[in-house]
Design a protein around this motif. Structure first.
Motif, PDB file in Angstrom:
ATOM      1  N   ALA A  74       0.838  -1.206   0.000  1.00 32.62           N
ATOM      2  CA  ALA A  74       0.000   0.000   0.000  1.00 32.62           C
ATOM      3  C   ALA A  74       0.866   1.247   0.000  1.00 32.62           C
ATOM      4  CB  ALA A  74      -0.926  -0.009   1.216  1.00 32.62           C
ATOM      5  N   GLY A  75       1.980   1.187   0.734  1.00 34.46           N
ATOM      6  CA  GLY A  75       2.883   2.320   0.750  1.00 34.46           C
ATOM      7  C   GLY A  75       3.547   2.534  -0.596  1.00 34.46           C
ATOM      8  N   ALA A  76       4.002   1.455  -1.229  1.00 37.88           N
ATOM      9  CA  ALA A  76       4.667   1.557  -2.528  1.00 37.88           C
ATOM     10  C   ALA A  76       3.697   2.048  -3.602  1.00 37.88           C
ATOM     11  CB  ALA A  76       5.254   0.198  -2.915  1.00 37.88           C
ATOM     12  N   ALA A  77       2.435   1.630  -3.484  1.00 36.91           N
ATOM     13  CA  ALA A  77       1.433   2.028  -4.474  1.00 36.91           C
ATOM     14  C   ALA A  77       0.897   3.434  -4.229  1.00 36.91           C
ATOM     15  CB  ALA A  77       0.276   1.030  -4.462  1.00 36.91           C
ATOM     16  N   GLY A  78       1.214   4.004  -3.075  1.00 37.20           N
ATOM     17  CA  GLY A  78       0.721   5.341  -2.748  1.00 37.20           C
ATOM     18  C   GLY A  78      -0.785   5.401  -2.573  1.00 37.20           C
ATOM     19  N   SER A  79      -1.379   4.295  -2.087  1.00 38.28           N
ATOM     20  CA  SER A  79      -2.838   4.213  -1.988  1.00 38.28           C
ATOM     21  C   SER A  79      -3.385   4.665  -0.642  1.00 38.28           C
ATOM     22  CB  SER A  79      -3.295   2.776  -2.260  1.00 38.28           C
ATOM     23  OG  SER A  79      -2.698   1.872  -1.337  1.00 38.28           O
ATOM     24  N   LEU A  80      -2.508   5.078   0.272  1.00 39.58           N
ATOM     25  CA  LEU A  80      -2.963   5.506   1.588  1.00 39.58           C
ATOM     26  C   LEU A  80      -2.638   6.980   1.815  1.00 39.58           C
ATOM     27  CD1 LEU A  80      -2.021   2.557   3.983  1.00 39.58           C
ATOM     28  CD2 LEU A  80      -4.301   3.288   3.312  1.00 39.58           C
ATOM     29  N   GLU A  81      -3.622   7.703   2.282  1.00 39.85           N
ATOM     30  CA  GLU A  81      -3.421   9.085   2.692  1.00 39.85           C
ATOM     31  C   GLU A  81      -4.063   9.269   4.062  1.00 39.85           C
ATOM     32  OE1 GLU A  81      -4.815  11.871  -0.158  1.00 39.85           O
ATOM     33  OE2 GLU A  81      -3.533  11.140  -1.788  1.00 39.85           O
ATOM     34  N   PHE A  82      -3.392  10.036   4.895  1.00 40.82           N
ATOM     35  CA  PHE A  82      -3.864  10.211   6.265  1.00 40.82           C
ATOM     36  C   PHE A  82      -4.098  11.694   6.540  1.00 40.82           C
ATOM     37  CE2 PHE A  82      -1.206   6.466   6.035  1.00 40.82           C
ATOM     38  CZ  PHE A  82      -1.955   5.509   6.687  1.00 40.82           C
ATOM     39  N   ARG A  83      -5.098  11.933   7.379  1.00 38.78           N
ATOM     40  CA  ARG A  83      -5.431  13.313   7.718  1.00 38.78           C
ATOM     41  C   ARG A  83      -6.007  13.352   9.128  1.00 38.78           C
ATOM     42  NH1 ARG A  83      -9.337  16.129   3.579  1.00 38.78           N
ATOM     43  NH2 ARG A  83      -7.744  15.162   2.235  1.00 38.78           N
ATOM     44  N   VAL A  84      -5.495  14.283   9.932  1.00 43.20           N
ATOM     45  CA  VAL A  84      -6.010  14.484  11.290  1.00 43.20           C
ATOM     46  C   VAL A  84      -7.013  15.620  11.253  1.00 43.20           C
ATOM     47  CG1 VAL A  84      -5.441  15.066  13.667  1.00 43.20           C
ATOM     48  CG2 VAL A  84      -3.867  13.665  12.318  1.00 43.20           C
ATOM     49  N   ARG A  85      -8.245  15.307  11.608  1.00 40.89           N
ATOM     50  CA  ARG A  85      -9.298  16.320  11.658  1.00 40.89           C
ATOM     51  C   ARG A  85      -9.748  16.487  13.109  1.00 40.89           C
ATOM     52  NH1 ARG A  85     -10.415  12.570   7.821  1.00 40.89           N
ATOM     53  NH2 ARG A  85     -10.412  13.206   5.642  1.00 40.89           N
ATOM     54  N   ARG A  86     -10.695  17.366  13.306  1.00 41.31           N
ATOM     55  CA  ARG A  86     -11.263  17.537  14.642  1.00 41.31           C
ATOM     56  C   ARG A  86     -12.566  16.774  14.710  1.00 41.31           C
ATOM     57  NH1 ARG A  86     -10.357  23.984  16.084  1.00 41.31           N
ATOM     58  NH2 ARG A  86      -8.058  23.957  15.972  1.00 41.31           N
ATOM     59  N   GLY A  87     -12.519  15.599  15.252  1.00 41.91           N
ATOM     60  CA  GLY A  87     -13.709  14.770  15.354  1.00 41.91           C
ATOM     61  C   GLY A  87     -13.507  13.677  16.381  1.00 41.91           C
ATOM     62  N   VAL A  88     -14.592  12.996  16.723  1.00 39.54           N
ATOM     63  CA  VAL A  88     -14.530  11.954  17.741  1.00 39.54           C
ATOM     64  C   VAL A  88     -13.624  10.815  17.294  1.00 39.54           C
ATOM     65  CG1 VAL A  88     -15.869  10.246  19.014  1.00 39.54           C
ATOM     66  CG2 VAL A  88     -16.817  12.533  18.633  1.00 39.54           C
ATOM     67  N   ARG A  89     -13.795  10.368  16.044  1.00 40.06           N
ATOM     68  CA  ARG A  89     -13.001   9.238  15.574  1.00 40.06           C
ATOM     69  C   ARG A  89     -11.511   9.562  15.575  1.00 40.06           C
ATOM     70  NH1 ARG A  89     -14.013   6.469   9.766  1.00 40.06           N
ATOM     71  NH2 ARG A  89     -12.226   7.704   9.106  1.00 40.06           N
TER      72      ARG A  89
END
Length: 215
Positions: free
Chosen positions: A93-108
């Protein structure tokens, strides 16, 4: 019943931690790098985070399960295979660049960051309060249970929940979480809770997608 005693289980960690030093320090540095990339993302952050997680899973599968835990439990070879598969999927997944992460303001996101903090800081603190002394303890990044909790926290911050990447961690949350009660490892009890929280997040995510227009 487990095929080994509590003392035998602890002895495995004593031998393992002594054998792999200073890998534990490297694991914490990598964990801190993941946290930094989550807070201050870059164009390549998703690939780097997935690669770091993949490395941790591969290491734990081979160095802990296959080499050390197998000395007291033959099932460790099966666990090693699961961890290696998970590590390879994360690396892909890392090599394919298929994951992006984002920190938002929410419960989860708050729960996710709480899991990360638990794995890196609270987990060893609980062990210390329970009278566990290094090196006879599971350590972040190189032991299964704190790694699974950390992985849950990181993956829940992904823009799109990667279901295939959650299967092995969910399985281990049941296996390791139930064993924690029998082995009296109080810091591992959060494994079961983390699995429940992730499962709930998955259900809520699917419900949200089903109600969203065009989904």
């Amino acid at each position: 019943m487990l095929p080994f005693t509590h003392d035998a289980f602890i002895d495995v960690f004593r031998v393992y931690n002594a054998a792999i030093w200073p890998a534990q320090v490297v694991a914490y540095l990598l964990g801190a790098t993941v946290l930094l990339l989550l807070i201050r993302p870059t164009p390549w952050a998703g690939s780097a985070i997935a690669a770091i997680l993949g490395l941790m899973w591969l290491w734990t599968g081979l160095a802990y399960h296959a080499v050390h835990f197998s000395a007291i439990n033959r099932a460790a070879y099966g666990f090693a295979a699961l961890f290696v598969v998970q590590g390879l999927m994360l690396a892909w997944a890392g090599a394919a660049g298929s994951l992006e992460f984002r920190v938002r303001r929410g419960v989860r996101d708050g729960i996710s960051l709480g899991m990360i903090a638990y794995a890196m800081v609270i987990y060893p603190a609980i062990g210390a309060l329970a009278g566990q002394d290094y090196p006879a303890v599971p350590v972040f990044g190189v032991a299964p249970c704190p790694l699974v909790i950390f992985t849950f926290g990181v993956l829940l911050l992904a823009d799109a929940l990667p279901l295939r990447l959650l299967i092995v961690p969910l399985v281990w949350s049941l296996v390791g979480g139930s064993a924690a009660f029998l082995l009296q490892i109080p810091q591992d009890w959060a494994l079961l809770l983390s699995g429940i929280l992730v499962g709930t997040a998955l259900l809520l995510d699917r419900r949200h997608r089903a109600r969203s227009p065009g989904m």
